[in-house]
Design an enzyme around this catalytic site. Sequence first.
Site, PDB file in Angstrom:
ATOM      1  N   GLN A 124       0.956  -1.112   0.055  1.00 15.92           N
ATOM      2  CA  GLN A 124      -0.046   0.277   0.020  1.00 15.92           C
ATOM      3  C   GLN A 124       0.827   1.277   0.084  1.00 15.92           C
ATOM      4  O   GLN A 124       1.652   1.507   1.012  1.00 15.92           O
ATOM      5  CB  GLN A 124      -0.848  -0.022   1.309  1.00 15.92           C
ATOM      6  N   GLY A 125       1.010   1.936  -1.006  1.00 12.92           N
ATOM      7  CA  GLY A 125       1.877   3.121  -1.126  1.00 12.92           C
ATOM      8  C   GLY A 125       1.109   4.307  -1.078  1.00 12.92           C
ATOM      9  O   GLY A 125       0.555   5.234  -2.109  1.00 12.92           O
ATOM     10  N   SER A 127       1.512   6.814   2.259  1.00 11.56           N
ATOM     11  CA  SER A 127       2.177   7.947   2.906  1.00 11.56           C
ATOM     12  C   SER A 127       3.320   8.280   2.209  1.00 11.56           C
ATOM     13  O   SER A 127       4.097   7.520   1.521  1.00 11.56           O
ATOM     14  CB  SER A 127       2.395   7.092   4.035  1.00 11.56           C
ATOM     15  N   SER A 159       4.875  -0.809   3.923  1.00  8.16           N
ATOM     16  CA  SER A 159       5.024  -2.136   4.618  1.00  8.16           C
ATOM     17  C   SER A 159       5.319  -3.232   3.564  1.00  8.16           C
ATOM     18  O   SER A 159       4.491  -3.452   2.509  1.00  8.16           O
ATOM     19  CB  SER A 159       3.838  -2.452   5.462  1.00  8.16           C
ATOM     20  N   GLU A 242      -9.575  -1.263   6.681  1.00  6.12           N
ATOM     21  CA  GLU A 242      -8.310  -1.395   7.545  1.00  6.12           C
ATOM     22  C   GLU A 242      -8.448  -1.289   8.880  1.00  6.12           C
ATOM     23  O   GLU A 242      -7.768  -1.767  10.054  1.00  6.12           O
ATOM     24  CB  GLU A 242      -7.024  -0.590   6.948  1.00  6.12           C
TER      25      GLU A 242
HETATM   26  C1  LIG Z   1       3.467  -0.528  11.421  1.00 10.91           C
HETATM   27  C2  LIG Z   1       3.316   0.524  10.438  1.00 10.91           C
HETATM   28  C3  LIG Z   1       3.006   0.029   9.071  1.00 10.91           C
HETATM   29  C4  LIG Z   1       2.590   1.066   8.083  1.00 10.91           C
HETATM   30  N1  LIG Z   1       2.291   0.739   6.764  1.00 10.91           N
HETATM   31  C5  LIG Z   1       2.125   1.502   5.889  1.00 10.91           C
HETATM   32  C6  LIG Z   1       1.779   1.173   4.542  1.00 10.91           C
HETATM   33  O1  LIG Z   1       1.789   0.057   4.194  1.00 10.91           O
HETATM   34  N2  LIG Z   1       1.643   2.160   3.770  1.00 10.91           N
HETATM   35  C7  LIG Z   1       1.637   3.360   3.756  1.00 10.91           C
HETATM   36  O2  LIG Z   1       1.205   4.103   2.835  1.00 10.91           O
HETATM   37  N3  LIG Z   1       1.731   3.642   5.275  1.00 10.91           N
HETATM   38  C8  LIG Z   1       1.910   2.951   6.167  1.00 10.91           C
HETATM   39  N4  LIG Z   1       2.181   3.623   7.514  1.00 10.91           N
HETATM   40  C9  LIG Z   1       2.330   4.962   7.765  1.00 10.91           C
HETATM   41  C10 LIG Z   1       1.011   5.403   8.516  1.00 10.91           C
HETATM   42  O3  LIG Z   1      -0.093   5.298   7.781  1.00 10.91           O
HETATM   43  C11 LIG Z   1       1.482   6.822   9.017  1.00 10.91           C
HETATM   44  O4  LIG Z   1       2.741   6.603   9.923  1.00 10.91           O
HETATM   45  C12 LIG Z   1       0.582   7.446   9.936  1.00 10.91           C
HETATM   46  O5  LIG Z   1      -0.417   7.823   9.076  1.00 10.91           O
HETATM   47  C13 LIG Z   1       1.056   8.936  10.338  1.00 10.91           C
HETATM   48  O6  LIG Z   1       1.644   9.699   9.454  1.00 10.91           O
HETATM   49  P1  LIG Z   1       3.098  10.058   9.870  1.00 10.91           P
HETATM   50  O7  LIG Z   1       3.977   9.064  10.277  1.00 10.91           O
HETATM   51  O8  LIG Z   1       3.726  11.026   8.673  1.00 10.91           O
HETATM   52  O9  LIG Z   1       3.049  11.141  11.158  1.00 10.91           O
HETATM   53  P2  LIG Z   1       2.621  12.743  11.249  1.00 10.91           P
HETATM   54  O10 LIG Z   1       1.598  12.596  10.134  1.00 10.91           O
HETATM   55  O11 LIG Z   1       3.853  13.372  10.944  1.00 10.91           O
HETATM   56  O12 LIG Z   1       2.133  12.758  12.623  1.00 10.91           O
HETATM   57  C14 LIG Z   1       2.993  13.184  13.971  1.00 10.91           C
HETATM   58  C15 LIG Z   1       2.221  13.392  14.944  1.00 10.91           C
HETATM   59  O13 LIG Z   1       1.502  14.392  14.923  1.00 10.91           O
HETATM   60  C16 LIG Z   1       0.079  14.110  15.005  1.00 10.91           C
HETATM   61  N5  LIG Z   1      -0.826  15.024  14.255  1.00 10.91           N
HETATM   62  C17 LIG Z   1      -0.569  15.172  12.914  1.00 10.91           C
HETATM   63  N6  LIG Z   1      -1.733  15.784  12.473  1.00 10.91           N
HETATM   64  C18 LIG Z   1      -2.389  16.037  13.266  1.00 10.91           C
HETATM   65  C19 LIG Z   1      -4.042  16.779  13.421  1.00 10.91           C
HETATM   66  N7  LIG Z   1      -4.485  17.399  12.642  1.00 10.91           N
HETATM   67  N8  LIG Z   1      -4.377  16.877  14.694  1.00 10.91           N
HETATM   68  C20 LIG Z   1      -3.736  16.137  15.926  1.00 10.91           C
HETATM   69  N9  LIG Z   1      -2.520  15.809  15.807  1.00 10.91           N
HETATM   70  C21 LIG Z   1      -2.152  15.386  14.418  1.00 10.91           C
HETATM   71  C22 LIG Z   1      -0.082  12.827  14.973  1.00 10.91           C
HETATM   72  O14 LIG Z   1      -1.349  12.187  15.575  1.00 10.91           O
HETATM   73  C23 LIG Z   1       1.220  12.294  15.174  1.00 10.91           C
HETATM   74  O15 LIG Z   1       1.287  11.983  16.892  1.00 10.91           O
HETATM   75  C24 LIG Z   1       2.599   2.577   8.410  1.00 10.91           C
HETATM   76  C25 LIG Z   1       2.785   2.999   9.929  1.00 10.91           C
HETATM   77  C26 LIG Z   1       3.030   1.999  10.888  1.00 10.91           C
HETATM   78  C27 LIG Z   1       3.605   2.189  12.127  1.00 10.91           C
END
Ligand SMILES: Cc1cc2nc3c(=O)[nH]c(=O)nc-3n(C[C@H](O)[C@H](O)[C@H](O)COP(=O)(O)OP(=O)(O)OC[C@H]3O[C@@H](n4cnc5c(N)ncnc54)[C@H](O)[C@@H]3O)c2cc1C
Length: 387
Positions: A124-125, A127, A159, A242
């Site tokens: 899943q691409g 993020s 992932s 999901e």
């Molecule tokens: C085990 C795992 C598997 C994953 N697999 C995939 C995958 O296969 N494909 C894929 O595309 N992605 C994947 N992800 C990514 C995942 O979807 C993102 O990590 C997640 O959406 C958060 O984005 P970020 O890491 O950029 O954090 P950020 O968006 O930068 O957030 C950082 C912090 O700020 C807070 N925050 C941000 N915006 C707000 C808001 N508007 N209000 C309140 N708080 C806020 C968040 O809650 C968090 O605490 C995976 C993540 C994990 C941990």
Amino acid sequence: MTDTPLDFGDPADLDRLRRDFRAWLAGHPLPERRPDEPLPVFLHRWHRQLHSGGWVGLDVPERYGGRGLSALHQVAISDELGACHAPGIPRIGYLAHALMEFAGEDQRRRWLPRMLAGDDVWCQGFSEPGAGSDLAGMSTLATRHDGHYSVRGQKLWTSYAQYSGLCLLLARTDRGAPAHRSITAFALPLDRPGVTVRPLRAMNGDDEFCELFLDDVRIEESERIGAEGDGWPLAMTTVSYERNALDTGHISKYGLLVERLRRVARDRRGELPDGLLSEIGRCFVDYEVLVAHARRRTAERLGGQAAGPESSIDKLLMTRTEQRLYETALKVFPGELHEEGGELFGDYLYSRAASVYGGTSQIQRNIIAKRVLHLPSLSKPPNPGAT
Ligand SMILES: Cc1cc2nc3c(=O)[nH]c(=O)nc-3n(C[C@H](O)[C@H](O)[C@H](O)COP(=O)(O)OP(=O)(O)OC[C@H]3O[C@@H](n4cnc5c(N)ncnc54)[C@H](O)[C@@H]3O)c2cc1C
């Protein structure tokens, strides 16, 4: 047979299905994971074994390689898998739902049977380095040419991309249009020229996460899923499934651990340090709330309700239950903390990711506030002059 949490006092055909599955499982038990076998490779073997018995895609129509049964049949099998400590079926449910809803008929017939059989493994691409919670802010760009697109950008946290053949990719197709109407979905074969997959090793030693670099990658128009601009609703459908509590088998798995804790609370009550008994009690309450909620959601799904923003409630309840449960379990069974490769410790470590993957807990609360409760936004400070 009434010993799994989502057993509804099953109707006869469902009861038969559960019995058939248990009989099949007795003859085809979970294989041993080979030393040094990467987890996704092991899970893929298990997926193939389940598919050979007809236990994948129960609620997918037969013309797409499924069994054409109801969502409840699928939930029952996931529930059975969790109840015997077996892993669920990797990444099939929610991607299959997205394809069933948005892909054209030819595409569904091409992709779904192979996805269900495990012939094609998808990742899943979505993020990107600058677009996780704010998915609408993605910058990977797909530029249209005659009959194809050229894609440039970077994905992150994809992932197990290194073990996948296809990626459900989101890219922006129109820089000028509002974000939610300018994102388009594609099925990208990962062996295309211009694709680089770079695994990232996490501190627990796993290489689940990958970076995906897309350097003028050619994607055919026939590989676009739905129309241009359909990528946003497709993404919302994907994450709604999901986040859902039903298809994963997690609930049965939590149930086994709750039962283990309950036995300790009963048999070793006097030996437990202060406060631990009430922590166990809280785990039990969280778990019961989750089960009650999951039963209600199953009834809604049977009534024809598609997964929507309410899935954020599922995700929050699952996260709360899972994190508290594993934290408490490690206090009750501290020996397992030091067990190399021990399942409980591995599950504890992974439980920390539950409040991030599929959308963080803060984002789930925002969705519940806005789209379920329809609360007003607090983004603008109130006007002190207003009456
Ligand atoms: C085990 C795992 C598997 C994953 N697999 C995939 C995958 O296969 N494909 C894929 O595309 N992605 C994947 N992800 C990514 C995942 O979807 C993102 O990590 C997640 O959406 C958060 O984005 P970020 O890491 O950029 O954090 P950020 O968006 O930068 O957030 C950082 C912090 O700020 C807070 N925050 C941000 N915006 C707000 C808001 N508007 N209000 C309140 N708080 C806020 C968040 O809650 C968090 O605490 C995976 C993540 C994990 C941990």
